[in-house]
Scaffold this active site. Structure first.
Site, short mmCIF file in Angstrom:
data_model
loop_
_atom_site.label_atom_id
_atom_site.label_comp_id
_atom_site.label_asym_id
_atom_site.label_seq_id
_atom_site.Cartn_x
_atom_site.Cartn_y
_atom_site.Cartn_z
N HIS A 92 0.82 -1.22 0.00
CA HIS A 92 0.00 0.00 0.00
C HIS A 92 0.85 1.27 0.00
CE1 HIS A 92 -3.58 -2.49 1.76
NE2 HIS A 92 -3.44 -2.63 0.46
N CYS A 94 7.56 19.43 -7.36
CA CYS A 94 8.23 18.16 -7.65
C CYS A 94 9.72 18.43 -7.91
CB CYS A 94 7.61 17.49 -8.88
SG CYS A 94 8.54 16.04 -9.39
N CYS A 99 10.39 17.22 -11.91
CA CYS A 99 9.88 17.92 -13.10
C CYS A 99 9.52 19.37 -12.81
CB CYS A 99 8.67 17.19 -13.69
SG CYS A 99 7.19 17.26 -12.67
N GLY A 119 -1.86 -8.96 12.77
CA GLY A 119 -2.42 -7.63 13.04
C GLY A 119 -3.19 -7.03 11.89
N ASN A 158 -3.19 -12.17 16.04
CA ASN A 158 -3.96 -10.92 16.07
C ASN A 158 -4.45 -10.68 17.49
OD1 ASN A 158 -4.79 -8.83 14.25
ND2 ASN A 158 -6.91 -9.48 14.49
N GLU A 218 -7.46 -10.14 18.32
CA GLU A 218 -8.68 -10.93 18.46
C GLU A 218 -8.95 -11.59 17.10
OE1 GLU A 218 -11.44 -7.00 17.63
OE2 GLU A 218 -10.95 -7.61 19.68
N ALA A 226 0.50 -7.86 19.77
CA ALA A 226 1.56 -8.32 18.86
C ALA A 226 2.91 -8.42 19.56
CB ALA A 226 1.65 -7.37 17.66
#
Ligand code: NAD
Length: 230
Positions: free
Chosen positions: A100, A127, A130, A167, A193, A195, A211
């Protein structure tokens, strides 16, 4: 093959998404995590990620991040994360697949330049590649966008000898589908996890707790088992 989600960073002080006190109880996902939300109100979106980046920069990796780095020094580990934080890297892991994207990177919507970016982003940010003004956004994958590194993950998955999900609520695809894919290949699956997740019933085994506790213990077991077999 290990897949991590927001829960692995929760004890470092970073908010999870879908827990009762998670980020989505304060913000509307449509506003801050979609291309449409960004087109409607770039300032709101940039400020949301500026706040999260500032929070991340003052956070530190926890024992779970460190344990996973320790595991990779002893076992052949592919570490895939849905997290946009860099706590796995700062915890010692050196090859992390960020499906992600990354909160500490910029993406230029004009020339596609991606680079390390730790300062605030504004609608006036330029940027460095550019020189376009106002084309810089966080290099994170929003809902409706294609996750990164799909080919690499699809290549690794069939050869995994164990799939461990850590997790994550198992609510966001394609990551949520990896447990079912692994089962089809006959790969054993384990959920770690706080739960049971939405997908808990699909895993061969589940261990539940914070964790920093359960990941550390599981890594110790894996390392001891390897020493025992050597
Ligand atoms: P989630 O908030 O949906 O789930 C977190 C999970 O961690 C929960 O199952 C919870 O029980 C568990 N947990 C909480 N504290 C824990 C602890 N101390 N120890 C162990 N587990 C703990 O997060 P997710 O599953 O990572 O969400 C999926 C992905 O969706 C996110 O990682 C994110 O990349 C993506 N997403 C991104 C955006 C964005 O801003 N771009 C928005 C929404 C979702």
């Amino acid at each position: 093959m290990i897949l991590t989600g927001a829960g692995v960073s929760a004890e470092s002080g970073l908010g999870t998404f879908r827990d009762v006190d998670g980020l989505w109880s304060e913000y509307d996902l449509e506003d801050v995590a979609t291309p449409q939300g960004y087109a409607r109100n770039p300032k709101l979106v940039l400020d949301f990620y500026n706040a999260r980046r500032a929070n991340l920069l003052s956070a530190t990796p926890n024992k779970a991040h460190q344990a996973l780095a320790r595991l990779a020094s002893q076992h052949d580990v592919t570490l895939i994360t849905q997290n946009i934080d860099d706590l796995h890297e700062r915890g010692g892991s050196d090859d992390v697949i960020h499906m992600h994207g990354s909160l500490v990177e910029s993406l230029c919507t004009s020339c596609s330049d991606v680079r390390d970016w730790r300062e605030e982003m504004t609608s006036d940010s330029t940027c460095p590649q550019c020189k376009t003004v106002g084309s810089i956004r966080p290099n994170v994958v929003w809902f409706g966008e294609m996750p990164y590194h799909m080919e690499r993950i699809e290549q690794v998955l069939p050869d995994a000898t164990l799939f461990v999900s850590i997790g994550t609520s198992g609510a966001v695809y394609p990551a949520a589908g990896y447990v079912a894919a692994c089962k089809q290949f006959g790969i054993p699956t384990l959920e770690l996890n706080l739960e049971p997740s939405d997908n808990a019933f699909l895993f061969d085994e589940g261990r539940y707790g914070p964790a920093t506790d359960i990941v550390t213990r599981w890594v110790d077991e894996m390392i001891l088992a390897k020493i025992g077999n050597a």
